[in-house]
Scaffold this motif. Structure first.
Motif, PDB file in Angstrom:
ATOM      1  N   PRO A 268       0.479  -1.110   0.210  1.00  0.00           N
ATOM      2  CA  PRO A 268      -0.194   0.083  -0.132  1.00  0.00           C
ATOM      3  C   PRO A 268       0.311   1.467  -0.119  1.00  0.00           C
ATOM      4  N   TYR A 269      -0.033   2.368  -1.148  1.00  0.00           N
ATOM      5  CA  TYR A 269       1.400   3.161  -1.014  1.00  0.00           C
ATOM      6  C   TYR A 269      -0.328   4.858  -1.488  1.00  0.00           C
ATOM      7  N   LEU A 270       0.059   5.790  -0.950  1.00  0.00           N
ATOM      8  CA  LEU A 270      -0.774   6.820  -1.105  1.00  0.00           C
ATOM      9  C   LEU A 270      -0.577   8.013  -1.700  1.00  0.00           C
ATOM     10  N   GLN A 271      -2.014   8.574  -2.390  1.00  0.00           N
ATOM     11  CA  GLN A 271      -1.849   9.242  -3.025  1.00  0.00           C
ATOM     12  C   GLN A 271      -2.641  10.093  -2.790  1.00  0.00           C
ATOM     13  N   PHE A 272      -2.353  11.352  -3.679  1.00  0.00           N
ATOM     14  CA  PHE A 272      -3.426  11.954  -4.491  1.00  0.00           C
ATOM     15  C   PHE A 272      -4.153  12.947  -2.883  1.00  0.00           C
ATOM     16  N   GLY A 273      -3.857  13.568  -1.538  1.00  0.00           N
ATOM     17  CA  GLY A 273      -4.043  13.564  -0.698  1.00  0.00           C
ATOM     18  C   GLY A 273      -4.760  15.016  -0.861  1.00  0.00           C
ATOM     19  N   THR A 274      -5.446  15.392  -0.237  1.00  0.00           N
ATOM     20  CA  THR A 274      -5.614  16.848  -0.149  1.00  0.00           C
ATOM     21  C   THR A 274      -6.358  17.107   1.437  1.00  0.00           C
ATOM     22  N   GLN A 275      -6.916  18.186   1.537  1.00  0.00           N
ATOM     23  CA  GLN A 275      -7.157  18.763   3.292  1.00  0.00           C
ATOM     24  C   GLN A 275      -8.858  17.306   3.849  1.00  0.00           C
ATOM     25  N   THR A 276      -8.531  17.062   2.819  1.00  0.00           N
ATOM     26  CA  THR A 276     -10.779  16.189   3.236  1.00  0.00           C
ATOM     27  C   THR A 276     -10.484  14.989   2.970  1.00  0.00           C
ATOM     28  N   SER A 277      -9.461  14.356   2.239  1.00  0.00           N
ATOM     29  CA  SER A 277      -9.165  13.047   1.545  1.00  0.00           C
ATOM     30  C   SER A 277      -7.886  12.684   1.126  1.00  0.00           C
ATOM     31  N   MET A 278      -7.637  11.321   1.233  1.00  0.00           N
ATOM     32  CA  MET A 278      -6.853  10.553   0.525  1.00  0.00           C
ATOM     33  C   MET A 278      -7.101   9.517   0.435  1.00  0.00           C
ATOM     34  N   THR A 279      -6.551   9.070  -0.632  1.00  0.00           N
ATOM     35  CA  THR A 279      -6.369   7.889  -1.668  1.00  0.00           C
ATOM     36  C   THR A 279      -5.556   6.443  -1.344  1.00  0.00           C
ATOM     37  N   VAL A 280      -5.950   5.290  -0.990  1.00  0.00           N
ATOM     38  CA  VAL A 280      -4.518   4.395  -0.582  1.00  0.00           C
ATOM     39  C   VAL A 280      -4.783   3.172  -2.461  1.00  0.00           C
ATOM     40  N   ILE A 312      -5.131  -4.769  -9.095  1.00  0.00           N
ATOM     41  CA  ILE A 312      -5.594  -3.097  -9.013  1.00  0.00           C
ATOM     42  C   ILE A 312      -6.149  -2.271  -7.561  1.00  0.00           C
ATOM     43  N   HIS A 313      -6.177  -2.117  -6.684  1.00  0.00           N
ATOM     44  CA  HIS A 313      -6.649  -2.048  -4.860  1.00  0.00           C
ATOM     45  C   HIS A 313      -6.930  -0.090  -5.678  1.00  0.00           C
ATOM     46  N   GLU A 314      -7.947   0.516  -5.222  1.00  0.00           N
ATOM     47  CA  GLU A 314      -7.173   1.963  -5.277  1.00  0.00           C
ATOM     48  C   GLU A 314      -8.737   2.307  -4.321  1.00  0.00           C
ATOM     49  N   ILE A 315      -9.015   2.703  -3.530  1.00  0.00           N
ATOM     50  CA  ILE A 315      -9.864   2.819  -2.155  1.00  0.00           C
ATOM     51  C   ILE A 315      -8.982   4.885  -1.947  1.00  0.00           C
ATOM     52  N   VAL A 419       3.567   9.282   2.533  1.00  0.00           N
ATOM     53  CA  VAL A 419       3.046  10.602   2.648  1.00  0.00           C
ATOM     54  C   VAL A 419       2.597   9.885   0.515  1.00  0.00           C
ATOM     55  N   PRO A 420       1.997  10.891   0.079  1.00  0.00           N
ATOM     56  CA  PRO A 420       1.604  10.630  -1.032  1.00  0.00           C
ATOM     57  C   PRO A 420       2.050  11.421  -1.640  1.00  0.00           C
ATOM     58  N   THR A 421       2.896  10.895  -3.311  1.00  0.00           N
ATOM     59  CA  THR A 421       3.268  11.219  -4.279  1.00  0.00           C
ATOM     60  C   THR A 421       2.715  12.212  -5.148  1.00  0.00           C
ATOM     61  N   PHE A 422       3.014  12.956  -5.736  1.00  0.00           N
ATOM     62  CA  PHE A 422       2.164  13.526  -7.090  1.00  0.00           C
ATOM     63  C   PHE A 422       3.253  13.500  -8.580  1.00  0.00           C
ATOM     64  N   PRO A 423       3.760  12.897  -9.469  1.00  0.00           N
ATOM     65  CA  PRO A 423       4.667  12.656 -10.870  1.00  0.00           C
ATOM     66  C   PRO A 423       4.258  13.109 -11.880  1.00  0.00           C
ATOM     67  N   VAL A 424       5.488  13.670 -12.419  1.00  0.00           N
ATOM     68  CA  VAL A 424       4.835  14.059 -14.283  1.00  0.00           C
ATOM     69  C   VAL A 424       5.517  12.942 -14.521  1.00  0.00           C
ATOM     70  N   ASP A 437      -2.040   3.731 -14.493  1.00  0.00           N
ATOM     71  CA  ASP A 437      -3.056   1.942 -13.507  1.00  0.00           C
ATOM     72  C   ASP A 437      -2.300   2.799 -12.322  1.00  0.00           C
ATOM     73  N   TYR A 438      -0.990   2.653 -11.933  1.00  0.00           N
ATOM     74  CA  TYR A 438      -0.812   3.100 -10.925  1.00  0.00           C
ATOM     75  C   TYR A 438      -0.649   4.545  -9.823  1.00  0.00           C
ATOM     76  N   PHE A 439      -1.253   5.623 -10.492  1.00  0.00           N
ATOM     77  CA  PHE A 439      -1.354   6.614  -9.642  1.00  0.00           C
ATOM     78  C   PHE A 439      -2.399   7.228 -10.255  1.00  0.00           C
ATOM     79  N   SER A 440      -2.916   8.059  -8.927  1.00  0.00           N
ATOM     80  CA  SER A 440      -4.494   8.156  -8.919  1.00  0.00           C
ATOM     81  C   SER A 440      -4.835   9.958  -9.371  1.00  0.00           C
ATOM     82  N   LEU A 441      -4.283  10.000 -10.593  1.00  0.00           N
ATOM     83  CA  LEU A 441      -4.405  11.868 -10.723  1.00  0.00           C
ATOM     84  C   LEU A 441      -5.635  12.293 -11.133  1.00  0.00           C
TER      85      LEU A 441
END
Length: 627
Positions: A268-280, A312-315, A419-424, A437-441
């Motif tokens: 499990p790793y983190l994606q696109f965190g905001t003030q009120t949400s986080m994606t795992v 691939i699990h994304e919640i 910590v969430p990762t923000f890639p290009v 598939d592996y990043f939720s953006l």
């Protein structure tokens, strides 16, 4: 000496037993049976494959014995699995053929791949091609070899018989100093006379079974292997046909789908965190239902369940409180009644409010070097960043799945699970489906925007068109013009300004260089017009920080600073011999950087592979001071 006499011998001995036939031919250089009798623990962690003849090897990666006694095979799970016989093939030189060779093997393929290997001593890096390997590609079996008197590249034979996934095949590769031949199930499948002379071996490369492996690439085999035999003679077709007869019972069996125990492909790793949400996100080797547990204590009392079976699990967790620490863990099940595959409990923090200080790490070009990327990732995590900004070239080859599952995600997980990762996208991602598939953006994913604290981040794909008429240019101008952030940052892979020695003109042969990527430089007027503070780039595998630049001139303050942070793992590059006007600091070496923001003050520090500070800068909205 050849195998020419063997067909005659076979006819003479037709009335004898198969055991006599098996022992009455020439002795092989090496022979390995992949069964329970051959697998011996070396220590608590190491497992040995004992050879019937030749060198023993160390089994690497996940594997399991399948089948009943006398019909056992060893199943390899792919990734970086295989058997290492010698890190340097010269340590096992007496077991390697020199002028002529035959490889006979029985194996199945569960996962097609462009560069698959079953046994080899090969180097295949650009113009540096030598050695030999018996393996497969996405459809057929292959045999590659280079001789001392043939072409100066490897000749790759590709057979005609398309393999069926999960089915055992008998494969033989031969070379007699003039002719390469590849046989599948006893029949000639391909041949070539492009090579001649003794085998041309690399200076140094591993000797492996169950993998395609050279100095910079490991593609582990996913499938079964029954036996591999290596001779220093070239077999004739009649011998190959006879050898196949001994294995015909195995090759006639139907394809077998191996059910691996449920396990993580990517933890499990983190994606696109905001003030009120986080994606795992996480990935398992088999489709299963998923449950995400979370909460403000390590008991993780709340849960989100997804019944659909997926790999691939994304919640996404919603309704969270800003700048708050949370705990989470995951469970995956094949069936409701099964024991779950559980992850460790990990933590994250939601994004901070506008007036709260925060910090973030920036890393780029982690490609193909998990040792270095893991080191800089661990150092960055030790400084507790709020998130990671990645400026592209996450992997060496974006369309190679193992580069994601074996290189990038395992090495970076200690950081990315917290910590969430923000890639290009970098050029090495090849715009591959795995990236999406592996990043939720946010859509369309290759460009997007996010807010953190008092800062706005604008993420661009510089592999695509970024000229004034392009979709990205128009989007970026609108987004920058509407931003009310205290700090504005842009991130894309290719640098508008660079002092590199040869990417934009060879400065050791001429004084002509564009000093950066001209396509990316088309965005510079937007950065100057809308007061962008820092532009983060990679692509060049070194570190560089410019002076503030406006209208193609270095200024003291009030203009964008351009930073190349391409030291996350790729082969290092060197600056040119002279100092361009924009250069403030340049350094060759692997590294990562930290950025800390408190209101109108920004502190920046760069650290090398030994975690030593080598550059720093402070920017205020009123003053700029370099230390």
């Amino acid at each position: 000496m050849r195998f020419a006499w063997l067909p005659t011998l076979a006819i003479v001995l037709l009335s004898t037993t198969q055991v006599v036939l098996a022992h009455d031919g020439p002795d092989p250089l090496a022979r390995w049976r992949f069964d329970s009798e051959s697998i011996v623990p070396q220590s608590d962690k190491a497992i040995s494959l004992r050879a019937r003849r030749g060198p023993d090897g160390t089994i690497v990666g996940k594997h399991q014995i399948l089948g009943k006694k006398y019909d056992e095979t060893l199943y390899f799970a792919g990734g970086e699995s295989g058997v290492l016989l010698a890190e340097n093939h010269k340590d096992a030189q007496k077991y390697l053929p020199t002028e002529h060779m035959t490889v006979s093997l029985v194996a199945s393929i569960d996962q097609p791949q462009k560069w698959g290997g079953l046994i080899g001593v090969v180097q295949d890096n650009g113009k540096n091609e030598s050695g030999w390997v018996v393996g497969y590609n996405e459809e057929v079996f292959t045999f590659a070899l280079r001789g001392t008197e043939g072409t100066d590249r490897l000749t790759y034979l590709a057979g005609k018989t398309k393999y069926e996934k999960g089915k055992l095949y008998h494969v033989v590769a031969t070379y007699d100093g003039k002719l390469m031949q590849l046989f599948v199930n006893g029949k000639l499948d391909a041949e070539s006379n492009a090579q001649a002379g003794p085998i041309y071996y690399p200076e140094q490369t591993p000797f492996v079974l169950g993998a395609f492996c050279d100095s910079d690439e490991v593609n582990g085999h996913k499938g079964r292997i029954r036996e591999i035999v290596l001779y220093d003679l070239a077999a004739k077709p009649a011998w190959v046909a006879h050898d196949f007869e001994h294995n015909a019972n195995l090759t006639s069996l139907p394809a077998e789908e191996v059910q691996e125990p449920l396990d993580f492909v990517m933890k499990p790793y983190l994606q696109f965190g905001t003030q009120t949400s986080m994606t795992v996100m996480w990935r398992t080797n088999r489709p299963g239902s998923a449950t995400l547990y979370y909460g403000e204590t390590d008991e993780c009392p709340q849960k989100i369940e997804v019944a659909d079976a997926k790999e691939i699990h994304e919640i996404k967790i919603e309704g969270l409180e800003p700048e708050t620490q949370y705990f989470y863990r995951t469970e995956t099940r094949l069936k409701p009644e099964d024991e779950p595959l559980s992850s460790e409990v990990a933590t994250f923090q939601t994004a901070v409010k506008r007036d709260t200080p925060f910090a973030f790490a920036v890393i780029s070009d982690t490609q193909g070097n998990p040792k270095v990327s893991g080191t800089v990732g661990d150092y960055a995590w030790a400084q507790r960043p709020s998130f990671l900004l990645h400026a592209g070239d996450l992997v060496s080859t974006g369309k190679n799945e193992s580069h994601w599952t074996q290189h990038f995600f395992p090495s970076m997980n200690p950081l990315m699970r917290h910590v969430p990762t923000f890639p290009v996208l970098g050029n090495h991602e090849q715009d591959a489906k795995f990236y999406y598939d592996y990043f939720s953006l946010p859509a369309p994913e290759y460009y997007y925007q996010f807010r953190f604290g008092n800062s706005d981040f604008f993420m661009i794909d510089s592999n695509r068109n970024v000229g004034p008429d392009s979709e990205q240019y128009k989007w970026l101008e609108k987004a920058l013009s509407e931003s009310d952030a205290t700090w504005k940052f842009v991130c894309h892979h290719h640098p508008p300004y660079s002092s590199d020695e040869n990417d934009y003109g060879n400065l050791w042969k001429t004084n002509k260089s564009t000093r950066g990527d001209l396509d990316a430089r088309q965005l510079v007027p937007l950065y100057e017009k809308y007061n962008v503070d820092i532009v983060w780039n990679g692509h060049i595998h070194s570190y560089e920080r410019t002076w503030p630049v406006r209208e193609n001139k270095a200024v003291v303050a009030g203009a964008p600073v351009y930073m190349i942070v391409g030291g996350g793992g790729g082969n290092l590059e060197t600056p040119g011999p002279v100092r361009p006007f924009f250069m403030n600091t340049v350094r060759r070496g692997h590294h990562y950087v930290m950025v800390r923001i408190n209101g109108t003050k920004l502190e920046f520090q760069a650290y090398d592979i030994e975690n030593r500070l080598f550059d720093e800068m402070v920017i205020s909205k009123k003053t700029v001071s370099d230390n």
